[in-house]
Scaffold this motif. Structure first.
Motif, PDB file in Angstrom:
ATOM      1  N   ILE A  82      72.129  71.595  30.826  1.00 40.27           N
ATOM      2  CA  ILE A  82      71.795  72.866  30.179  1.00 40.27           C
ATOM      3  C   ILE A  82      70.301  73.185  30.273  1.00 40.27           C
ATOM      4  O   ILE A  82      69.919  74.338  30.126  1.00 40.27           O
ATOM      5  CB  ILE A  82      72.265  72.915  28.712  1.00 40.27           C
ATOM      6  N   GLY A  83      69.477  72.176  30.484  1.00 42.10           N
ATOM      7  CA  GLY A  83      68.041  72.387  30.642  1.00 42.10           C
ATOM      8  C   GLY A  83      67.363  72.883  29.377  1.00 42.10           C
ATOM      9  O   GLY A  83      67.980  73.026  28.317  1.00 42.10           O
ATOM     10  N   THR A  84      66.074  73.167  29.504  1.00 43.33           N
ATOM     11  CA  THR A  84      65.273  73.637  28.374  1.00 43.33           C
ATOM     12  C   THR A  84      65.764  74.990  27.881  1.00 43.33           C
ATOM     13  O   THR A  84      65.869  75.218  26.673  1.00 43.33           O
ATOM     14  CB  THR A  84      63.791  73.738  28.783  1.00 43.33           C
ATOM     15  N   GLU A  85      66.061  75.890  28.806  1.00 45.62           N
ATOM     16  CA  GLU A  85      66.539  77.225  28.438  1.00 45.62           C
ATOM     17  C   GLU A  85      67.817  77.153  27.602  1.00 45.62           C
ATOM     18  O   GLU A  85      67.961  77.826  26.585  1.00 45.62           O
ATOM     19  CB  GLU A  85      66.787  78.039  29.714  1.00 45.62           C
ATOM     20  N   GLY A  86      68.739  76.305  28.014  1.00 44.98           N
ATOM     21  CA  GLY A  86      69.987  76.144  27.273  1.00 44.98           C
ATOM     22  C   GLY A  86      69.774  75.508  25.914  1.00 44.98           C
ATOM     23  O   GLY A  86      70.382  75.912  24.925  1.00 44.98           O
ATOM     24  N   ALA A  87      68.902  74.503  25.867  1.00 45.53           N
ATOM     25  CA  ALA A  87      68.615  73.833  24.600  1.00 45.53           C
ATOM     26  C   ALA A  87      67.996  74.803  23.594  1.00 45.53           C
ATOM     27  O   ALA A  87      68.357  74.815  22.416  1.00 45.53           O
ATOM     28  CB  ALA A  87      67.689  72.642  24.833  1.00 45.53           C
ATOM     29  N   LEU A  88      67.079  75.632  24.066  1.00 42.51           N
ATOM     30  CA  LEU A  88      66.454  76.621  23.179  1.00 42.51           C
ATOM     31  C   LEU A  88      67.471  77.652  22.693  1.00 42.51           C
ATOM     32  O   LEU A  88      67.420  78.088  21.537  1.00 42.51           O
ATOM     33  CB  LEU A  88      65.292  77.310  23.895  1.00 42.51           C
ATOM     34  N   ALA A  89      68.406  78.026  23.547  1.00 45.90           N
ATOM     35  CA  ALA A  89      69.461  78.964  23.132  1.00 45.90           C
ATOM     36  C   ALA A  89      70.314  78.350  22.025  1.00 45.90           C
ATOM     37  O   ALA A  89      70.650  79.024  21.047  1.00 45.90           O
ATOM     38  CB  ALA A  89      70.332  79.342  24.328  1.00 45.90           C
ATOM     39  N   LEU A  90      70.646  77.066  22.159  1.00 41.59           N
ATOM     40  CA  LEU A  90      71.428  76.384  21.119  1.00 41.59           C
ATOM     41  C   LEU A  90      70.678  76.336  19.787  1.00 41.59           C
ATOM     42  O   LEU A  90      71.272  76.552  18.730  1.00 41.59           O
ATOM     43  CB  LEU A  90      71.789  74.975  21.572  1.00 41.59           C
ATOM     44  N   VAL A  91      69.389  76.076  19.845  1.00 40.94           N
ATOM     45  CA  VAL A  91      68.566  76.058  18.629  1.00 40.94           C
ATOM     46  C   VAL A  91      68.633  77.417  17.935  1.00 40.94           C
ATOM     47  O   VAL A  91      68.812  77.507  16.721  1.00 40.94           O
ATOM     48  CB  VAL A  91      67.111  75.665  18.946  1.00 40.94           C
ATOM     49  N   GLU A  92      68.497  78.490  18.707  1.00 38.34           N
ATOM     50  CA  GLU A  92      68.559  79.845  18.136  1.00 38.34           C
ATOM     51  C   GLU A  92      69.933  80.123  17.529  1.00 38.34           C
ATOM     52  O   GLU A  92      70.034  80.736  16.463  1.00 38.34           O
ATOM     53  CB  GLU A  92      68.214  80.891  19.190  1.00 38.34           C
ATOM     54  N   GLY A  93      70.982  79.691  18.212  1.00 38.44           N
ATOM     55  CA  GLY A  93      72.324  79.876  17.680  1.00 38.44           C
ATOM     56  C   GLY A  93      72.501  79.191  16.345  1.00 38.44           C
ATOM     57  O   GLY A  93      73.073  79.746  15.408  1.00 38.44           O
ATOM     58  N   LEU A  94      71.987  77.964  16.227  1.00 38.63           N
ATOM     59  CA  LEU A  94      72.085  77.234  14.972  1.00 38.63           C
ATOM     60  C   LEU A  94      71.244  77.876  13.874  1.00 38.63           C
ATOM     61  O   LEU A  94      71.654  77.919  12.722  1.00 38.63           O
ATOM     62  CB  LEU A  94      71.663  75.779  15.181  1.00 38.63           C
ATOM     63  N   LYS A  95      70.083  78.374  14.234  1.00 32.46           N
ATOM     64  CA  LYS A  95      69.219  79.057  13.258  1.00 32.46           C
ATOM     65  C   LYS A  95      69.916  80.294  12.678  1.00 32.46           C
ATOM     66  O   LYS A  95      69.730  80.613  11.504  1.00 32.46           O
ATOM     67  CB  LYS A  95      67.907  79.502  13.901  1.00 32.46           C
ATOM     68  N   ASN A  96      70.673  80.974  13.516  1.00 32.53           N
ATOM     69  CA  ASN A  96      71.330  82.212  13.094  1.00 32.53           C
ATOM     70  C   ASN A  96      72.606  81.975  12.284  1.00 32.53           C
ATOM     71  O   ASN A  96      73.174  82.912  11.751  1.00 32.53           O
ATOM     72  CB  ASN A  96      71.643  83.094  14.305  1.00 32.53           C
ATOM     73  N   ASN A  97      73.047  80.738  12.207  1.00 35.29           N
ATOM     74  CA  ASN A  97      74.288  80.432  11.486  1.00 35.29           C
ATOM     75  C   ASN A  97      74.032  80.477   9.985  1.00 35.29           C
ATOM     76  O   ASN A  97      73.139  79.965   9.458  1.00 35.29           O
ATOM     77  CB  ASN A  97      74.815  79.058  11.890  1.00 35.29           C
TER      78      ASN A  97
END
Length: 97
Positions: A82-97
Protein backbone atom coordinates in the motif's frame (compact mmCIF):
# COMPACT_ATOMS: atom_id res chain seq x y z
CA UNK A 1 -15.65 -10.81 -5.11
CA UNK A 2 -18.43 -8.88 -6.71
CA UNK A 3 -21.89 -10.20 -7.45
CA UNK A 4 -23.12 -13.16 -5.45
CA UNK A 5 -20.38 -13.07 -2.81
CA UNK A 6 -20.96 -9.42 -1.93
CA UNK A 7 -24.73 -9.91 -2.00
CA UNK A 8 -24.49 -12.94 0.27
CA UNK A 9 -22.20 -11.18 2.72
CA UNK A 10 -24.54 -8.20 2.84
CA UNK A 11 -27.48 -10.49 3.68
CA UNK A 12 -25.65 -12.52 6.33
CA UNK A 13 -25.65 -10.23 9.36
CA UNK A 14 -24.12 -12.79 11.74
CA UNK A 15 -20.64 -13.17 10.17
CA UNK A 16 -18.09 -11.93 12.70
CA UNK A 17 -14.81 -12.86 10.99
CA UNK A 18 -13.81 -12.99 7.34
CA UNK A 19 -10.50 -14.39 6.07
CA UNK A 20 -9.79 -13.58 2.43
CA UNK A 21 -6.02 -13.96 2.69
CA UNK A 22 -4.12 -14.78 -0.51
CA UNK A 23 -7.22 -14.64 -2.71
CA UNK A 24 -5.66 -12.27 -5.25
CA UNK A 25 -8.48 -9.78 -4.73
CA UNK A 26 -6.46 -6.84 -5.95
CA UNK A 27 -7.55 -3.22 -5.75
CA UNK A 28 -10.76 -3.82 -7.68
CA UNK A 29 -11.94 -6.70 -5.49
CA UNK A 30 -11.38 -4.74 -2.31
CA UNK A 31 -13.19 -1.75 -3.80
CA UNK A 32 -16.26 -3.94 -4.43
CA UNK A 33 -16.20 -5.17 -0.84
CA UNK A 34 -15.69 -1.70 0.62
CA UNK A 35 -18.37 -0.04 -1.49
CA UNK A 36 -20.81 -2.79 -0.60
CA UNK A 37 -21.12 -5.08 2.40
CA UNK A 38 -18.13 -3.93 4.45
CA UNK A 39 -19.33 -0.35 4.65
CA UNK A 40 -22.21 -1.08 7.00
CA UNK A 41 -21.97 -4.71 8.12
CA UNK A 42 -23.25 -4.73 11.71
CA UNK A 43 -21.28 -7.70 13.09
CA UNK A 44 -18.09 -8.11 11.08
CA UNK A 45 -15.31 -7.32 13.54
CA UNK A 46 -12.32 -9.09 11.95
CA UNK A 47 -11.16 -9.01 8.33
CA UNK A 48 -7.96 -10.55 6.96
CA UNK A 49 -6.85 -9.32 3.54
CA UNK A 50 -3.24 -10.51 3.74
CA UNK A 51 -1.26 -11.06 0.55
CA UNK A 52 -3.88 -9.85 -1.92
CA UNK A 53 -1.65 -7.66 -4.10
CA UNK A 54 -3.23 -4.53 -2.68
CA UNK A 55 -1.82 -1.10 -3.47
CA UNK A 56 -2.63 2.49 -2.49
CA UNK A 57 -5.93 2.40 -4.42
CA UNK A 58 -7.18 -0.46 -2.23
CA UNK A 59 -6.05 1.38 0.90
CA UNK A 60 -8.11 4.39 -0.20
CA UNK A 61 -11.18 2.16 -0.60
CA UNK A 62 -10.52 0.69 2.83
CA UNK A 63 -10.13 4.19 4.29
CA UNK A 64 -13.54 5.25 2.98
CA UNK A 65 -15.05 2.13 4.51
CA UNK A 66 -13.23 2.67 7.82
CA UNK A 67 -14.61 6.20 8.05
CA UNK A 68 -18.16 4.87 8.37
CA UNK A 69 -17.90 1.27 9.61
CA UNK A 70 -18.72 1.01 13.32
CA UNK A 71 -18.21 -2.73 13.88
CA UNK A 72 -14.73 -3.48 12.56
CA UNK A 73 -12.07 -3.87 15.25
CA UNK A 74 -9.29 -5.74 13.42
CA UNK A 75 -8.04 -5.35 9.84
CA UNK A 76 -5.02 -7.34 8.65
CA UNK A 77 -3.47 -6.10 5.42
CA UNK A 78 0.09 -7.36 5.85
CA UNK A 79 1.91 -8.66 2.81
CA UNK A 80 0.50 -5.99 0.52
CA UNK A 81 2.14 -2.95 -1.06
CA UNK A 82 0.00 0.00 0.00
CA UNK A 83 3.01 2.31 0.42
CA UNK A 84 3.10 5.65 2.21
CA UNK A 85 0.16 7.04 0.23
CA UNK A 86 -2.03 4.10 1.22
CA UNK A 87 -0.95 4.21 4.85
CA UNK A 88 -1.79 7.92 5.07
CA UNK A 89 -5.21 7.26 3.52
CA UNK A 90 -5.91 4.62 6.19
CA UNK A 91 -4.92 7.06 8.94
CA UNK A 92 -7.37 9.63 7.55
CA UNK A 93 -10.12 7.03 7.34
CA UNK A 94 -9.62 6.11 10.98
CA UNK A 95 -9.55 9.76 12.03
CA UNK A 96 -12.90 10.31 10.33
CA UNK A 97 -14.55 7.38 12.11
Amino acid sequence: VEGEFCAGLAKNKSVKSLCLAACRLGNKGVAHLCDGPLKSHPALGHISLQYNRLEAAAAKSLAQMLAVNQALRFLDICGNSIGTEGALALVEGLKNN
